[in-house]
Design a protein around this motif. Sequence first.
Motif, PDB file in Angstrom:
ATOM      1  N   PRO A 247     -17.955  -7.581   3.883  1.00  0.00           N
ATOM      2  CA  PRO A 247     -18.283  -8.789   3.108  1.00  0.00           C
ATOM      3  C   PRO A 247     -18.154  -8.588   1.606  1.00  0.00           C
ATOM      4  O   PRO A 247     -17.860  -9.534   0.875  1.00  0.00           O
ATOM      5  CB  PRO A 247     -19.741  -9.082   3.506  1.00  0.00           C
ATOM      6  CG  PRO A 247     -20.271  -7.794   4.064  1.00  0.00           C
ATOM      7  CD  PRO A 247     -19.106  -7.112   4.695  1.00  0.00           C
ATOM      8  N   GLU A 248     -18.371  -7.352   1.114  1.00  0.00           N
ATOM      9  CA  GLU A 248     -18.237  -7.105  -0.318  1.00  0.00           C
ATOM     10  C   GLU A 248     -16.808  -7.351  -0.786  1.00  0.00           C
ATOM     11  O   GLU A 248     -16.590  -7.899  -1.877  1.00  0.00           O
ATOM     12  CB  GLU A 248     -18.646  -5.664  -0.647  1.00  0.00           C
ATOM     13  CG  GLU A 248     -20.096  -5.351  -0.370  1.00  0.00           C
ATOM     14  CD  GLU A 248     -20.299  -4.753   1.012  1.00  0.00           C
ATOM     15  OE1 GLU A 248     -19.467  -5.054   1.926  1.00  0.00           O
ATOM     16  OE2 GLU A 248     -21.263  -3.990   1.191  1.00  0.00           O
ATOM     17  N   ARG A 250     -14.628  -9.368   0.715  1.00  0.00           N
ATOM     18  CA  ARG A 250     -14.361 -10.809   0.822  1.00  0.00           C
ATOM     19  C   ARG A 250     -14.987 -11.569  -0.345  1.00  0.00           C
ATOM     20  O   ARG A 250     -14.384 -12.504  -0.883  1.00  0.00           O
ATOM     21  CB  ARG A 250     -14.867 -11.343   2.159  1.00  0.00           C
ATOM     22  CG  ARG A 250     -14.202 -10.699   3.374  1.00  0.00           C
ATOM     23  CD  ARG A 250     -14.461 -11.493   4.637  1.00  0.00           C
ATOM     24  NE  ARG A 250     -15.869 -11.533   5.005  1.00  0.00           N
ATOM     25  CZ  ARG A 250     -16.484 -10.630   5.774  1.00  0.00           C
ATOM     26  NH1 ARG A 250     -15.798  -9.587   6.228  1.00  0.00           N
ATOM     27  NH2 ARG A 250     -17.759 -10.762   6.088  1.00  0.00           N
ATOM     28  N   GLU A 251     -16.180 -11.165  -0.756  1.00  0.00           N
ATOM     29  CA  GLU A 251     -16.830 -11.811  -1.892  1.00  0.00           C
ATOM     30  C   GLU A 251     -16.052 -11.541  -3.180  1.00  0.00           C
ATOM     31  O   GLU A 251     -15.905 -12.430  -4.033  1.00  0.00           O
ATOM     32  CB  GLU A 251     -18.269 -11.302  -2.028  1.00  0.00           C
ATOM     33  CG  GLU A 251     -19.056 -11.924  -3.183  1.00  0.00           C
ATOM     34  CD  GLU A 251     -19.167 -13.437  -3.072  1.00  0.00           C
ATOM     35  OE1 GLU A 251     -19.193 -14.094  -4.134  1.00  0.00           O
ATOM     36  OE2 GLU A 251     -19.215 -13.964  -1.942  1.00  0.00           O
TER      37      GLU A 251
END
Length: 297
Positions: A247-248, A250-251
Amino acid sequence: MPLRPIDNALPTTTDDRPRKQSKVVLPATKQSERPLNDENQIPMQSSGDAAIDYIYSDDLKPISEPEARIQGLMEDLNSKNWLNVCQALNDVRRFALYHSSLLFPELGKVASVVAKTMKNPRSALCKTSIMAASDIFNSFGDKLLDPSTSDAFDSLLIQLLLKASQDKRFVCEEADKALTLMVASIAPLPLLLKLRAYVSHSNPRVRAKAAISVSNSVSNMGLEEMEEFGLGEMIKVAADLLNDRLPEAREAARSIANCIYGELTKDEEQKLEAWQNFCQSKLPAIHALSVFKTINP
């Protein structure tokens, strides 16, 4: 036969107070008693305890005789005594902060040793070397990208990405701080040219850490710098990272896309239409739609 009392028994203690967090205390042991691969062993015999202090940059003081100290700095950085290496690393930090003109001629060699020391499994050495990298970034910035130091910078960069990706929390946090300071100290365009190779690294954690640094660098860029790097290349990096497993990453991809959107449509009346046209012109249809949807005007 009754057992004889032991005359030299050690006294017991009930003092369970925790040690200070700022200090790592490393008890000396006899060479024959040291286990193999013990990262806290001292590579020499000693009758006392050795302590390593992690010193904040603001608490470091100038060197009293820097011209004399610089002569033996490289020898101590390559010492087999790790306590000497830790002291030399702190001296590197002091040179960087207070005597940078004396350190600069040796900067390439010093930075290479700092990067090499980050690989050491001993936590005290690893963390101190990362702190040295932070002070080097703070003092020299873009000078680290000069031809004489570029290779050393590459070594620092990959080691920091690896250390920021590991499980040892206090090392990871220190590496994150160093990467943040790196982005703040070096111009975004040349830094992106160094970072872009790592957003496709085989290690997903390294990809994520590189993506965060890319995102932070892009946030410091104007449209002209983005175009110089290549808007098409930049949006493709964001599109690839949108599908990353972490997720890091993607963020970070969403942040990159929003930075491009903000600069690209700054003077446009129909912002979303201009953004859609840009995405469709640079990306395959399915990726263009994904990037377009990251924008929340």
